[in-house]
Design a protein around this motif. Structure first.
Motif, PDB file in Angstrom:
ATOM      1  N   LEU A 362       0.956  -1.226   0.044  1.00 14.90           N
ATOM      2  CA  LEU A 362       0.068   0.119  -0.044  1.00 14.90           C
ATOM      3  C   LEU A 362       0.793   1.149  -0.029  1.00 14.90           C
ATOM      4  O   LEU A 362       0.575   2.286  -0.588  1.00 14.90           O
ATOM      5  N   ASN A 363       2.059   1.229   0.840  1.00 12.72           N
ATOM      6  CA  ASN A 363       2.971   2.346   0.623  1.00 12.72           C
ATOM      7  C   ASN A 363       3.437   2.504  -0.680  1.00 12.72           C
ATOM      8  O   ASN A 363       3.389   3.685  -1.270  1.00 12.72           O
ATOM      9  N   LEU A 364       4.201   1.616  -1.248  1.00  5.38           N
ATOM     10  CA  LEU A 364       4.391   1.858  -2.724  1.00  5.38           C
ATOM     11  C   LEU A 364       3.229   1.699  -3.781  1.00  5.38           C
ATOM     12  O   LEU A 364       3.624   2.627  -4.698  1.00  5.38           O
ATOM     13  N   ALA A 365       2.091   1.743  -3.585  1.00  6.26           N
ATOM     14  CA  ALA A 365       0.915   1.769  -4.171  1.00  6.26           C
ATOM     15  C   ALA A 365       0.995   3.662  -4.248  1.00  6.26           C
ATOM     16  O   ALA A 365       0.527   4.147  -5.269  1.00  6.26           O
ATOM     17  N   ILE A 366       0.872   4.095  -3.010  1.00  2.75           N
ATOM     18  CA  ILE A 366       0.774   5.644  -2.895  1.00  2.75           C
ATOM     19  C   ILE A 366       1.839   6.246  -3.615  1.00  2.75           C
ATOM     20  O   ILE A 366       1.692   7.215  -4.226  1.00  2.75           O
ATOM     21  N   GLY A 367       3.166   5.509  -3.417  1.00  5.04           N
ATOM     22  CA  GLY A 367       4.370   6.138  -4.401  1.00  5.04           C
ATOM     23  C   GLY A 367       4.236   6.238  -5.784  1.00  5.04           C
ATOM     24  O   GLY A 367       4.851   7.053  -6.264  1.00  5.04           O
ATOM     25  N   THR A 368       3.337   5.406  -6.357  1.00  2.00           N
ATOM     26  CA  THR A 368       2.969   5.392  -7.762  1.00  2.00           C
ATOM     27  C   THR A 368       2.344   6.598  -8.354  1.00  2.00           C
ATOM     28  O   THR A 368       2.419   7.020  -9.394  1.00  2.00           O
ATOM     29  N   PHE A 369       1.816   7.542  -7.281  1.00  2.00           N
ATOM     30  CA  PHE A 369       1.218   8.778  -7.678  1.00  2.00           C
ATOM     31  C   PHE A 369       1.938   9.930  -6.869  1.00  2.00           C
ATOM     32  O   PHE A 369       1.069  11.101  -6.718  1.00  2.00           O
ATOM     33  N   THR A 370       2.813   9.569  -6.124  1.00  2.00           N
ATOM     34  CA  THR A 370       3.495  10.633  -5.261  1.00  2.00           C
ATOM     35  C   THR A 370       4.366  11.637  -6.231  1.00  2.00           C
ATOM     36  O   THR A 370       5.396  11.033  -6.735  1.00  2.00           O
ATOM     37  N   PRO A 371       4.417  12.972  -6.355  1.00  2.00           N
ATOM     38  CA  PRO A 371       5.266  13.710  -6.871  1.00  2.00           C
ATOM     39  C   PRO A 371       6.652  13.556  -6.229  1.00  2.00           C
ATOM     40  O   PRO A 371       6.858  13.229  -4.962  1.00  2.00           O
ATOM     41  N   PRO A 372       8.020  13.666  -7.046  1.00  2.00           N
ATOM     42  CA  PRO A 372       7.793  14.190  -8.401  1.00  2.00           C
ATOM     43  C   PRO A 372       7.918  12.888  -9.342  1.00  2.00           C
ATOM     44  O   PRO A 372       7.828  13.257 -10.491  1.00  2.00           O
ATOM     45  N   PHE A 373       8.300  11.872  -8.968  1.00  2.00           N
ATOM     46  CA  PHE A 373       8.572  10.725 -10.144  1.00  2.00           C
ATOM     47  C   PHE A 373       7.633   9.465  -9.899  1.00  2.00           C
ATOM     48  O   PHE A 373       7.947   8.431 -10.555  1.00  2.00           O
TER      49      PHE A 373
END
Length: 425
Positions: A362-373
């Motif tokens: 779930l953390n990494l899922a949120i990372g997929t739409f976290t700016p900048p990359f």
């Protein structure tokens, strides 16, 4: 050695070297310069990283996702979602989120969900009067839940890296994914009501029935996958093969949207995507093994033992670490490298490995739409044609809500563990 290994990796990435080459060469050079281990062992570890039975499911699930998109299954799921909630405040936005949850249960791929749902729903949202920033944020965020709801490719990778039951993880991901998606739906409804976003017309019973009937072939896929695995009818790999064959059959002979030419193209695209994912897994496995040789797990375990005395402080640390890493590093690499390193520390604190896996994913899922990359931001850019500063306000709205949902899932393990305990005991 750890400093040299990580330093070489980041140096190569800064100079624009492809990720998988950076991982392999930093491993190879570090072993050659700082250890007595034969550097050719790194090559063996590259192949060993993908010599795992559970990873055979990946190409089949990727093929299934492409077949569902090309074969018209995603389009019918959208119509079904619109018929259910289109008349509510923010109904079109809620339909987008529901469709993403269903498509995530079909494909297991976050970027595939953004593309399949976004290219249909983004123009619809704008036509209905939704602001561009909200619509783009919704589309970018919608793919995140695909990493959690089974058949999640990321969950399969976690299971492979930690030798954890795929069936239990799938059930845990189903519970956490439904909660997380439902939490986003609640935010959409309340925000739409506050902003007085448009409502669509209420579908008649006849229209709802038609939408259900048209989507019935599509909706059967998650039942086949999750039910088959949970009740021991077939393994995750067999489930992946069944879902791919089923999606191609429905697309060719039921919906009749796949012909021979499209079948060839979707198979070719699936093979290319599978190769991209697996070469990253192979390279990350070799890099993770080099970290083990450098005794990084023991160092991390010692740090955790001295610093964190409870599950909750450790989970807070883990969340912060993964959120930062997820901003810059592909979730595949982060999971394969980090999961084995922190598993022993988590088990030592009494954290359930199933719950740990869901928190990490779930953390990494949120990372997929976290700016900048965040990957989904770049994928959605081809659909929205908006600049980063135009999309950022909408992204941040959904990011804060997602972080609250993450905290709830993190500190209430029951959400993740209830289904595996009910099915497997």
């Amino acid at each position: 050695m750890v400093v040299a290994l990580i330093g070489l990796l980041f140096a190569m990435l800064l100079f624009g070297v492809p990720i998988y080459i950076s991982l392999i060469f930093s491993t190879f050079i570090t072993l050659a310069l700082f250890t007595d281990v034969n550097s050719m062992v790194a090559v063996q570890r590259v192949f060993g990283g993908i010599d795992k039975f559970v990873l055979m499911a990946l190409p089949f699930f990727i093929l299934a996702a492409n077949a569902m998109d090309v074969g018209g299954l995603s389009k019918r799921i959208l119509n079904f979602a619109r018929a259910l909630v289109g008349h509510l405040y923010g109904g079109m936005a809620m339909a987008t989120q529901i469709a993403a949850m269903f498509f995530g249960a079909l494909s297991g791929s976050s970027p595939a969900t953004v593309v399949a749902i976004g290219r249909i729903m983004y123009p619809e949202l704008l036509n209905q009067g939704y602001p561009k920033k909200f619509a783009s944020g919704l589309i970018i965020q919608s793919g995140a839940v695909s990493l959690v709801i089974p058949p999640s490719i990321t969950i399969i990778l976690y299971a492979s890296a930690t030798n954890t039951s795929v069936g239990s993880l799938f059930l845990a991901g189903l519970g956490a994914g439904l909660f997380f998606g439902g939490f986003i739906l609640l935010f959409i409804y309340l925000y739409a009501r506050y902003k007085n976003f448009p409502k669509g017309k209420r579908s008649s019973a006849k229209e709802i029935w038609k939408a259900i009937k048209d989507a019935s072939w599509s909706l059967a896929v998650p039942i086949i996958i999750i039910g088959g695995i949970s009740f021991g009818i077939f393994t995750p790999t067999e489930a992946a093969g069944v879902s791919a064959i089923y999606a191609i059959f429905v697309g060719m002979f039921v919906y009749k949207e796949i012909d021979g030419k499209k079948l060839y193209k979707l198979c070719f695209d699936s093979a290319k995507t599978s190769a991209q994912v697996l070469i990253l897994v192979a390279a990350a496995s070799a890099f993770g093994w080099a970290l083990t040789v450098a005794q990084a797990p023991q160092m991390l375990a010692g740090f955790v033992a001295e610093t964190f005395t409870s599950q909750w402080t450790f989970l807070i640390f883990l969340n912060l670490m993964l959120l930062v890493i997820g901003m810059f590093v592909d979730s595949t690499i982060a999971l394969v490298v980090i999961a084995p390193l922190i598993l022993a520390s988590a088990l030592g604190l009494g954290i359930d490995p199933i719950h740990l896996g869901i928190v990490m994913v779930l953390n990494l899922a949120i990372g997929t739409f976290t700016p900048p990359f965040g990957l989904n931001i770049f994928v959605a850019n081809s659909i929205t044609r908006l600049k980063m500063n135009e999309m950022l306000p909408g992204i941040m709205q959904f990011l804060w809500v997602s972080l609250i949902g993450l905290l709830i899932v993190t500190f209430i393990p029951f959400i993740s563990t209830i289904l595996p305990e009910l099915i497997y005991g």
